[in-house]
Design an enzyme around this catalytic site. Structure first.
Site, mmCIF file in Angstrom:
data_model
loop_
_atom_site.group_PDB
_atom_site.id
_atom_site.type_symbol
_atom_site.label_atom_id
_atom_site.label_comp_id
_atom_site.label_asym_id
_atom_site.label_seq_id
_atom_site.Cartn_x
_atom_site.Cartn_y
_atom_site.Cartn_z
ATOM 1 N N GLU A 35 34.843 50.354 30.495
ATOM 2 C CA GLU A 35 34.735 49.136 31.782
ATOM 3 C C GLU A 35 36.500 48.783 31.690
ATOM 4 O O GLU A 35 36.741 47.913 31.231
ATOM 5 C CB GLU A 35 33.577 48.511 31.892
ATOM 6 C CG GLU A 35 33.027 48.008 32.678
ATOM 7 C CD GLU A 35 32.137 49.341 33.449
ATOM 8 O OE1 GLU A 35 33.215 49.735 34.557
ATOM 9 O OE2 GLU A 35 31.604 49.090 33.496
ATOM 10 N N HIS A 36 36.263 47.936 32.675
ATOM 11 C CA HIS A 36 37.990 47.220 32.704
ATOM 12 C C HIS A 36 39.457 48.137 32.018
ATOM 13 O O HIS A 36 39.975 47.011 31.911
ATOM 14 C CB HIS A 36 37.901 45.698 32.210
ATOM 15 C CG HIS A 36 37.058 45.231 33.043
ATOM 16 N ND1 HIS A 36 37.295 44.178 33.868
ATOM 17 C CD2 HIS A 36 35.836 44.740 32.804
ATOM 18 C CE1 HIS A 36 36.210 43.545 34.340
ATOM 19 N NE2 HIS A 36 35.409 43.818 34.064
ATOM 20 N N ASP A 38 40.498 50.438 33.553
ATOM 21 C CA ASP A 38 41.650 51.477 34.784
ATOM 22 C C ASP A 38 42.936 51.035 34.745
ATOM 23 O O ASP A 38 43.852 51.698 34.676
ATOM 24 C CB ASP A 38 40.744 51.552 36.042
ATOM 25 C CG ASP A 38 40.305 50.997 36.560
ATOM 26 O OD1 ASP A 38 40.095 49.360 36.247
ATOM 27 O OD2 ASP A 38 39.440 50.892 37.621
ATOM 28 N N GLY A 124 26.796 46.718 41.580
ATOM 29 C CA GLY A 124 28.192 46.558 41.191
ATOM 30 C C GLY A 124 27.793 48.276 41.038
ATOM 31 O O GLY A 124 28.449 49.118 40.383
ATOM 32 N N SER A 127 29.443 49.204 47.034
ATOM 33 C CA SER A 127 29.757 49.993 48.361
ATOM 34 C C SER A 127 30.342 49.958 48.846
ATOM 35 O O SER A 127 30.997 50.276 49.913
ATOM 36 C CB SER A 127 28.752 48.600 48.643
ATOM 37 O OG SER A 127 29.103 46.932 48.970
ATOM 38 N N SER A 128 31.437 48.330 48.021
ATOM 39 C CA SER A 128 33.115 48.830 49.335
ATOM 40 C C SER A 128 33.834 49.977 48.798
ATOM 41 O O SER A 128 33.982 50.133 49.536
ATOM 42 C CB SER A 128 33.777 47.703 48.952
ATOM 43 O OG SER A 128 33.971 47.950 47.485
ATOM 44 N N ASP A 172 37.456 52.930 40.807
ATOM 45 C CA ASP A 172 35.881 52.782 42.240
ATOM 46 C C ASP A 172 35.664 53.811 43.409
ATOM 47 O O ASP A 172 34.742 54.619 43.837
ATOM 48 C CB ASP A 172 35.301 51.591 43.117
ATOM 49 C CG ASP A 172 35.143 50.529 41.482
ATOM 50 O OD1 ASP A 172 35.278 51.061 40.465
ATOM 51 O OD2 ASP A 172 34.853 49.846 41.869
ATOM 52 N N TYR A 222 37.769 37.870 37.535
ATOM 53 C CA TYR A 222 38.800 39.339 37.528
ATOM 54 C C TYR A 222 40.114 39.668 37.521
ATOM 55 O O TYR A 222 40.297 40.221 36.638
ATOM 56 C CB TYR A 222 38.202 40.799 38.900
ATOM 57 C CG TYR A 222 37.811 42.180 38.502
ATOM 58 C CD1 TYR A 222 37.759 42.462 38.151
ATOM 59 C CD2 TYR A 222 39.480 42.855 39.167
ATOM 60 C CE1 TYR A 222 37.331 43.868 37.954
ATOM 61 C CE2 TYR A 222 40.262 44.002 38.844
ATOM 62 C CZ TYR A 222 39.218 44.335 38.059
ATOM 63 O OH TYR A 222 39.293 45.956 38.358
HETATM 64 C C1 GLA Z 1 36.170 46.941 39.204
HETATM 65 C C2 GLA Z 1 36.627 47.660 40.098
HETATM 66 C C3 GLA Z 1 37.384 48.993 38.808
HETATM 67 C C4 GLA Z 1 37.753 48.627 37.663
HETATM 68 C C5 GLA Z 1 35.985 47.959 37.004
HETATM 69 C C6 GLA Z 1 35.672 47.438 35.959
HETATM 70 O O1 GLA Z 1 34.321 47.611 39.931
HETATM 71 O O2 GLA Z 1 36.607 47.668 40.828
HETATM 72 O O3 GLA Z 1 38.485 49.364 39.482
HETATM 73 O O4 GLA Z 1 38.478 48.026 36.914
HETATM 74 O O5 GLA Z 1 35.501 46.378 38.044
HETATM 75 O O6 GLA Z 1 35.197 48.480 34.843
#
Ligand code: GLA
Length: 385
Positions: A35-36, A38, A124, A127-128, A172, A222
């Site tokens: 997570e975080h 990418d 989380g 959906s976007s 995502d 973020y």
């Molecule tokens: C959101 C962002 C992703 C990623 C996650 C955390 O979903 O859209 O690119 O950074 O948070 O892992």
């Protein structure tokens, strides 16, 4: 595949426009770990899931784009060449996709589109990204653009950056497009090389527990996290010019610049470096059928997200803490960007009902509202139906 929902979308389309629309399914995603990482050139391990957004679309004879959100009962239209963004919040992602595709030099004209889905908004599950991927494929098909999958993922990400204002990574959109039935996919966010692995969870399944909260901090924090990581990289580069992103750094190197950075930046960077290592270890654990270790890594990931990266919230922490008392749960962590949404837990399949029955009253007592549960399986990515 939610055939009932798909039929409703198609029916709505035919009521409004007649014709024989192209049909597309674009799924949400889960992320097993990473997570975080990418946007730090690191590794992620997502899957596409069964909740999805369904699209019915067809070319028009003019240059008007007519979008109907089935779920919101809302309509928006704009000209393909129009430079002003539509006022509707939900339409900005989609308007962005039409603009970016044209900026890349592709020729498109007007089309009608009805879309709706069962990806819970704010949970989380992205959906976007599903919305972006689905529309991108629809446009590619309608106008024979032949966009390749990675290009579509990048168009979705760019739309999010420029038209929503969240400087997200590629995970995502990648997951929504590249998902594969029964598999998770490890993506190297630097080279964009990826590798599928069969998800063999033995007697376990993944369950999502939705806190049903989305704290408004989510997008501003973020972007702040991204900046904090960039600050850390700058300090590291002075001493280690070879470091291009946190992906290249070790915790030892980070410790050696401790005097140059704030405690906050140190913590953020430490989390990212450790999380990248956990993704690699988690992949090995899955390949070796070591679900116990995989579960431990989920807990370690949560701990880092909560204490070092500080993107968790009291609802997520509560849910993860409760699972530690349950011997039928192997691991649990918050999933996605944070500040609300779901936890992802690895649980013995035959204990799912017991888990729900235990957690629900505890959660209601603590937060005075319910949480929701979804069983998550790995499904195919965005495709024409
Ligand atoms: C959101 C962002 C992703 C990623 C996650 C955390 O979903 O859209 O690119 O950074 O948070 O892992």
């Amino acid at each position: 595949m939610n055939n009932e929902l798909l039929a409703q979308i198609e029916k709505k389309y035919k009521e409004l426009y007649g014709g024989k629309p192209l049909l597309i399914r674009a799924p949400g995603r889960i992320n097993l770990i990473g997570e975080h990482t990418d946007y730090n050139d690191g590794f992620v391990l997502p899957c596409a899931v069964s909740p999805a957004i369904y699209f019915a679309a067809e070319k028009r004879g003019d240059t008007k784009v007519c979008l109907n959100s089935y779920d919101y009962g809302s309509y928006c239209e704009f000209d393909v060449k129009q430079k002003d963004r539509p006022r509707e919040q939900w339409a900005s992602y989609l308007y962005g996709i039409t603009q970016i595709i044209q900026e890349k030099g592709y020729k498109i004209s007007g089309f009608n589109c009805v879309f709706g889905g069962d990806v819970p908004v704010g949970a989380g599950m992205s959906s976007s990204a599903a919305l972006e991927s689905g529309l991108c494929l629809a446009i590619s098909e309608l106008f024979s653009l032949n966009l390749d999958k990675m290009e579509m993922a990048k168009i979705g990400q760019k739309s999010e950056h420029e038209y929503v204002g969240v400087k997200c990574g590629i995970m995502d959109q990648f997951a929504s497009i590249f998902g594969k039935d029964g598999n998770c996919v490890r993506l190297d966010c630097r080279s964009l090389d990826y590798e599928y692995s069969k998800l063999d969870l033995k007697d376990c399944i993944f369950v999502l527990t939705d806190t049903k909260v989305k704290h408004s901090l989510a997008s501003s924090e973020y972007n702040t996290r991204r900046e904090e990581c960039a600050t850390g990289v700058k300090a590291l580069q002075k001493k280690y010019p070879g470091i291009k992103a946190l992906r290249d750094a070790t915790v030892e190197q980070l410790q050696s610049v401790i005097g140059e950075i704030s405690d906050t930046v140190y913590n953020r960077c430490k989390y990212v470096i450790e999380e990248d290592n956990r993704v690699i270890e988690a992949c090995n654990a899955l390949n070796n059928n070591d679900l116990t270790r995989f579960g431990q890594l989920l807990y370690l990931s949560h701990n880092g997200l909560s204490k070092l990266y500080e993107v968790s919230c009291k609802e997520l922490d509560f849910l993860v803490d409760q699972t530690k008392k349950m011997d039928y749960i192997l691991g649990s962590r918050m999933m996605g960007g944070g500040f609300g949404g779901c936890t992802l837990s690895l649980i013995k399949a035959d204990k799912l009902e017991e888990y729900k029955a235990t957690i629900l009253p505890l959660y209601v007592e603590k937060f005075q509202h319910e949480c929701k549960f979804y069983a998550a399986t790995a499904e195919n990515g965005t495709a024409v139906i």
